[in-house]
Enzyme design. Structure first.
Site, PDB file in Angstrom:
ATOM      1  N   TRP A  87       0.825  -1.215   0.000  1.00  0.00           N
ATOM      2  CA  TRP A  87       0.000   0.000   0.000  1.00  0.00           C
ATOM      3  C   TRP A  87       0.853   1.256   0.000  1.00  0.00           C
ATOM      4  O   TRP A  87       0.532   2.232  -0.692  1.00  0.00           O
ATOM      5  CB  TRP A  87      -0.991  -0.012   1.157  1.00  0.00           C
TER       6      TRP A  87
ATOM      7  N   ASP B 130      -2.120   6.751   6.025  1.00  0.00           N
ATOM      8  CA  ASP B 130      -3.143   5.866   5.474  1.00  0.00           C
ATOM      9  C   ASP B 130      -3.482   4.867   6.570  1.00  0.00           C
ATOM     10  O   ASP B 130      -2.706   3.963   6.869  1.00  0.00           O
ATOM     11  CB  ASP B 130      -2.600   5.162   4.223  1.00  0.00           C
TER      12      ASP B 130
ATOM     13  N   LYS C 294     -12.792  -1.646   5.682  1.00  0.00           N
ATOM     14  CA  LYS C 294     -11.992  -2.603   6.455  1.00  0.00           C
ATOM     15  C   LYS C 294     -12.532  -2.688   7.890  1.00  0.00           C
ATOM     16  O   LYS C 294     -12.985  -3.703   8.333  1.00  0.00           O
ATOM     17  CB  LYS C 294     -10.524  -2.182   6.472  1.00  0.00           C
TER      18      LYS C 294
HETATM   19  C1  LIG Z   1      -7.529  -1.539   1.242  1.00  0.00           C
HETATM   20  C2  LIG Z   1      -6.460  -0.529   1.426  1.00  0.00           C
HETATM   21  C3  LIG Z   1      -6.300   0.542   0.524  1.00  0.00           C
HETATM   22  C4  LIG Z   1      -7.159   0.715  -0.697  1.00  0.00           C
HETATM   23  O1  LIG Z   1      -8.408   1.117  -0.339  1.00  0.00           O
HETATM   24  P1  LIG Z   1      -9.536   1.484  -1.439  1.00  0.00           P
HETATM   25  O2  LIG Z   1     -10.639   1.974  -0.575  1.00  0.00           O
HETATM   26  O3  LIG Z   1      -9.834   0.224  -2.172  1.00  0.00           O
HETATM   27  O4  LIG Z   1      -8.966   2.517  -2.315  1.00  0.00           O
HETATM   28  C5  LIG Z   1      -5.298   1.458   0.787  1.00  0.00           C
HETATM   29  N1  LIG Z   1      -4.497   1.345   1.862  1.00  0.00           N
HETATM   30  C6  LIG Z   1      -4.616   0.329   2.731  1.00  0.00           C
HETATM   31  C7  LIG Z   1      -3.694   0.258   3.909  1.00  0.00           C
HETATM   32  C8  LIG Z   1      -5.600  -0.633   2.547  1.00  0.00           C
HETATM   33  O5  LIG Z   1      -5.728  -1.654   3.416  1.00  0.00           O
END
Ligand SMILES: *Cc1c(COP(=O)(O)O)cnc(C)c1O
Length: 358
Positions: A101, A170, A194
């Site tokens: 990521w 993030d 998530k």
């Molecule tokens: C799932 C995830 C993403 C991507 O998320 P989207 O909502 O599909 O754009 C980005 N960073 C992390 C750490 C993730 O687990």
């Protein structure tokens, strides 16, 4: 029967929340309408909108001078929006590279401006995130970006850099899983699917003053400032995902708030790591001190047994334990809503599988 759903995302939601959604789906509080059929500026939705913001502020003890925003496009959009808003022409942004990521965030930032990768352990196995000591901070960086929890590798930041340039994080896979010192951050973003709710809404916490530096050429809809000034109602907000998020934040408050949630999460993760460590049959993927409380990753020493492990687990109602397609192995995502009884069932199954195949 409900499955023990270990999916990394979209992921399990609290059963209480799903049942409440079900009970008011067709007729929301005697209005004769579903919440998803109502105006995003009407009384019913407005109450949900405000309550969700206030619950998140309360859960995380968010100080004055920060805004909670509802955006769209997932964390993937934030990979681009953060540098578009915060990285001006003559500036450098520091990025840490801890895995899949982070790499995506770095790739997008490089399309916008100058990026300095200040620590890189993305391809190491066992997996980890950088230590603060090894970060080679740029003086006067416009911000420092990190991925607080690498969902695929199962590695997590446990302490964050302090007194640096604004931290941008993030937190897609560990937001609202533990207390945070928000004043240490400039920008936090997380896709909801998530740990928080259904896909479709992206949570953003931003220090308001940071939004002022956005370059003039950035279109209105891509500016954090627009969302701050319009309380995330510049355009139609994803009302239904925010409504579910509202119920999830209520549920979090009911079970005791963020400290209690952290306790529950750590207890679940510790149990599972202990089961992995106490056997010679399984081996954890991440370096111990960086192990994620959200995504527990491991292998079977004899990797040829992994596919039958996954298949038999599924027959025992232990679903979606397969590691990300890019790395293989086994991954148990045990977010806030994942019940402890499911961790216990998994551990019992692991012991049984080991005794039959070890
Ligand atoms: C799932 C995830 C993403 C991507 O998320 P989207 O909502 O599909 O754009 C980005 N960073 C992390 C750490 C993730 O687990």
């Amino acid at each position: 029967m409900r499955a023990y759903n270990f999916s990394a995302g979209p992921a399990i939601l609290p059963i209480d929340v799903l049942e409440e959604v079900q009970s008011e789906l067709v007729d929301y509080q005697n209005t004769g309408m579903s919440i998803m059929e109502m105006s995003h500026r009407g009384k019913e939705y407005s109450e949900i909108h405000e309550e969700t913001i206030s619950n998140i502020k309360e859960l995380l003890n968010i100080p004055e001078g920060y805004s909670v925003l509802f955006m769209t496009g997932g964390a993937s959009s934030q990979f681009a929006l953060a540098p578009m808003n915060l990285l001006c022409n003559d500036e450098i942004a520091d990025y840490t590279n801890s895995g899949a990521w982070s790499k995506k965030a770095i790739k997008e930032a490089k399309l916008i401006g100058d990026v300095n990768v200040i620590a890189d352990c993305a391809d190491e196995i066992p997996t980890r995130v950088p230590s603060i000591d090894e970060c080679n901070f740029t003086s006067n960086a416009s911000y420092i970006h990190l991925t607080s929890n690498e969902t695929i590798s199962g590695a997590q930041w446990k302490i964050f850099p302090e007194n640096t340039a604004p931290l941008v994080a993030d937190m897609s896979s560990d937001f609202l899983s533990k207390p945070l010192d928000i004043s240490n951050f400039g920008l936090i973003y997380a896709g909801a699917q998530k740990n928080l709710g259904p896909a479709g809404v992206t949570l953003v916490i931003i220090k308001d003053e940071l939004a002022d530096k956005c370059p003039k050429h950035i279109p209105t809809i891509f500016r954090y400032k627009t969302y701050i000034e319009n309380n995330s109602l510049f355009n139609t907000v994803p009302t239904f995902p925010v409504y579910v998020l509202c119920l999830v934040t209520r549920w979090m408050k009911k079970i005791g708030g963020i400290t209690e949630i952290q306790n529950i999460n750590e207890n679940k993760a510790n149990k599972l790591y202990k089961a992995i460590d106490s056997s010679d049959f399984y081996v954890g993927t991440a370096v111990k001190e960086y192990r994620s409380t959200m995504n527990v990753t491991w292998r079977i020493k004899n990797q040829e047994l992994e596919s039958s492990f996954l298949e038999e687990a599924s027959q025992h109602n232990l679903k979606t334990l397969k590691g990300h397609r890019s790395v293989g192995g086994i991954r148990a995502s045990i977010y806030n809503a994942f019940p402890e009884s499911g961790v216990d069932a998994l551990i019992a199954f692991m012991k049984d599988f080991e005794s039959k195949n070890g």
